[in-house]
Design a protein around this motif. Structure first.
Motif, PDB file in Angstrom:
ATOM      1  N   HIS A  53       0.867  -1.184   0.000  1.00 24.71           N
ATOM      2  CA  HIS A  53       0.000   0.000   0.000  1.00 24.71           C
ATOM      3  C   HIS A  53       0.908   1.240   0.000  1.00 24.71           C
ATOM      4  O   HIS A  53       1.787   1.372   0.864  1.00 24.71           O
ATOM      5  CB  HIS A  53      -0.930  -0.015   1.217  1.00 24.71           C
ATOM      6  CG  HIS A  53      -1.887  -1.165   1.177  1.00 24.71           C
ATOM      7  ND1 HIS A  53      -2.066  -2.044   2.215  1.00 24.71           N
ATOM      8  CD2 HIS A  53      -2.723  -1.572   0.179  1.00 24.71           C
ATOM      9  CE1 HIS A  53      -2.973  -2.958   1.870  1.00 24.71           C
ATOM     10  NE2 HIS A  53      -3.388  -2.694   0.635  1.00 24.71           N
ATOM     11  N   GLU A  56       1.817   3.619   3.092  1.00 27.40           N
ATOM     12  CA  GLU A  56       2.277   2.998   4.345  1.00 27.40           C
ATOM     13  C   GLU A  56       3.802   3.034   4.348  1.00 27.40           C
ATOM     14  O   GLU A  56       4.479   2.080   3.980  1.00 27.40           O
ATOM     15  CB  GLU A  56       1.710   1.586   4.441  1.00 27.40           C
ATOM     16  CG  GLU A  56       0.180   1.617   4.435  1.00 27.40           C
ATOM     17  CD  GLU A  56      -0.473   0.248   4.488  1.00 27.40           C
ATOM     18  OE1 GLU A  56       0.244  -0.772   4.544  1.00 27.40           O
ATOM     19  OE2 GLU A  56      -1.716   0.207   4.476  1.00 27.40           O
ATOM     20  N   ARG A  96      -2.940   4.669  -1.018  1.00 25.51           N
ATOM     21  CA  ARG A  96      -3.031   3.229  -0.711  1.00 25.51           C
ATOM     22  C   ARG A  96      -2.928   2.423  -2.014  1.00 25.51           C
ATOM     23  O   ARG A  96      -2.232   1.430  -2.086  1.00 25.51           O
ATOM     24  CB  ARG A  96      -4.353   2.967   0.025  1.00 25.51           C
ATOM     25  CG  ARG A  96      -4.539   1.529   0.490  1.00 25.51           C
ATOM     26  CD  ARG A  96      -5.761   1.411   1.404  1.00 25.51           C
ATOM     27  NE  ARG A  96      -6.113   0.027   1.696  1.00 25.51           N
ATOM     28  CZ  ARG A  96      -5.546  -0.709   2.664  1.00 25.51           C
ATOM     29  NH1 ARG A  96      -4.612  -0.190   3.439  1.00 25.51           N
ATOM     30  NH2 ARG A  96      -5.931  -1.945   2.862  1.00 25.51           N
ATOM     31  N   HIS A 148       3.376  -3.496   6.788  1.00 28.72           N
ATOM     32  CA  HIS A 148       2.311  -2.509   6.536  1.00 28.72           C
ATOM     33  C   HIS A 148       2.224  -1.532   7.700  1.00 28.72           C
ATOM     34  O   HIS A 148       2.859  -1.715   8.748  1.00 28.72           O
ATOM     35  CB  HIS A 148       0.947  -3.217   6.414  1.00 28.72           C
ATOM     36  CG  HIS A 148       0.769  -4.014   5.179  1.00 28.72           C
ATOM     37  ND1 HIS A 148      -0.193  -3.717   4.235  1.00 28.72           N
ATOM     38  CD2 HIS A 148       1.418  -5.101   4.706  1.00 28.72           C
ATOM     39  CE1 HIS A 148      -0.120  -4.586   3.254  1.00 28.72           C
ATOM     40  NE2 HIS A 148       0.844  -5.447   3.515  1.00 28.72           N
ATOM     41  N   THR A 149       1.357  -0.525   7.526  1.00 30.05           N
ATOM     42  CA  THR A 149       0.885   0.282   8.650  1.00 30.05           C
ATOM     43  C   THR A 149      -0.637   0.352   8.528  1.00 30.05           C
ATOM     44  O   THR A 149      -1.181   0.192   7.431  1.00 30.05           O
ATOM     45  CB  THR A 149       1.433   1.725   8.619  1.00 30.05           C
ATOM     46  OG1 THR A 149       0.855   2.407   7.519  1.00 30.05           O
ATOM     47  CG2 THR A 149       2.942   1.762   8.480  1.00 30.05           C
TER      48      THR A 149
HETATM   49 ZN   LIG Z   1      -1.415  -2.115   4.166  1.00 26.37          ZN
END
Ligand SMILES: [Zn+2]
Ligand SMILES: O=C(O)CCC(=O)N[C@@H](CCC(=O)O)C(=O)O
Length: 331
Positions: A53, A56, A96, A148-149
């Motif tokens: 994404h 992130e 994203r 990820h975040t």
């Molecule tokens: Zn993500």
């Protein structure tokens, strides 16, 4: 190559696409896909991905700093390593995704979608992973860490999400998660289109999506929050000591998925609802046309609530706490 992230953001093919230093040889395969091979023999094949994404960024910054140390020959490399920056156009845009969420397209699901850059990317990443794992011998231990975040704040700012796995999770893998500072582990109970589901199901990799804090633009991350995760990655990559584990991560399993089945969808949660917020039995969570989602167990916790996903996709997960969850090798 001096800087893998900058090279990827620039979007140009590097003038020199392979090289070597005292410890390793490297091969640039494609935009955001770089393979590093240690000169010494190894029994581990590790894929580390970030930027699946594009907004992130904290894990992308962490991964790139570790990669630069390796490319400069400052650190030795222990495993065979495939580094992936997942969605370069989205990273450039700080979004994203550009057209659709690439982390719903793996396991061949990209074939059911229109021809977008994300559908092509999912296919390309599947190929890169297959080539990488199949180049090793059958004895290699395979890991895949997808960094990820989260979109929202969380009662557990750092946590792991593990795909459905037919085999028990080995203790050393879960121990690494604790050493990486993860406060919670969430166990999926159904297959999905994520990168970690793909690597686990198709290649038998020990896979985990690591969620490190909340999404911020490049340069605005406080990376000190993730020093344990950074040091645990350094332990894997460079053979440095694994950090001391803090608290044992709490364990949750997915009890139900909220799916945005059509355009008429209401999620009965505010924009401020944090990940792992608890709801009591009977609470109306969401409405999708005629379908209503209620809390079914005595208490369920929400994860990734997002009413803005495309129809047909996950708009949230509900979890139950399950610290007796014993699907671990040897138990
Ligand atoms: Zn993500
Ligand atoms: O915060 C959110 O709503 C999403 C954060 C994120 O990208 N999470 C991953 C989890 C993947 C998994 O289930 O393993 C995702 O939604 O793709």
């Amino acid at each position: 190559m001096r800087d893998f992230l900058q090279q990827t953001l620039d979007g140009n093919r590097p003038v020199i696409s392979s090289g070597r230093n005292t410890h390793l040889s490297w091969q640039w395969h494609d935009d955001g896909i770089l393979e590093l091979t240690p000169h010494q023999s190894t029994s581990m094949a590790l894929v580390v991905s970030a930027g699946i994404h594009g907004n992130e960024t904290a894990p992308v910054e962490i991964l790139n700093a570790l990669t630069t140390s390796l490319l400069n020959g400052e650190k030795p490399l222990m495993p065979r390593l495939l580094l992936i920056l997942g969605n370069p156009p989205a990273l450039r845009a700080g979004k994203r995704y550009v057209r659709c969420d690439v982390n719903r397209l793996f396991g061949g699901r990209w074939q059911q979608y229109e021809d977008t850059s994300e559908a092509r990317r999912a296919w390309r990443l599947e190929q890169a992973m297959e080539n990488f794992y199949q180049a090793g011998n059958n004895e290699e231990v395979r890991w895949h860490l997808d960094l990820h975040t989260a979109i929202r704040g969380s009662y557990h700012p750092r946590f792991g999400v593990l795909p459905l796995n037919q085999r028990p999770w080995p203790e050393d893998f879960l121990g690494w998660m604790a050493a990486a500072g993860l406060e919670a582990l969430v166990f999926h109970r159904a297959p999905g289109g994520t990168f970690t589901h793909y690597s686990c199901e198709h290649f038998g990799a020990l896979s985990c999506t690591l969620e490190l804090g909340k999404a911020q633009p490049f340069g605005e991350n406080d990376l000190t929050q993730f020093s344990a995760a950074r040091n645990a990655l350094a332990a894997l990559l460079f053979g440095e000591p694994l950090p001391e584990s803090g608290e044992t991560p709490r364990r949750y399993r997915v009890s139900q998925q909220i799916t945005r089945t059509n355009e008429h969808f209401t999620l009965h949660m505010s924009a401020e609802t944090l990940n792992f917020t608890a709801f009591p039995q009977g609470t109306l969570l969401a409405e999708a046309g005629d379908k209503r989602y209620y809390v079914q167990q005595a208490r369920e916790y929400v994860l990734f609530p997002n009413p803005n996903v495309a129809p047909g996709l996950r708009a949230g997960l509900m979890l139950v706490e399950d610290n007796q969850h014993n699907e671990v090798a040897g138990n």
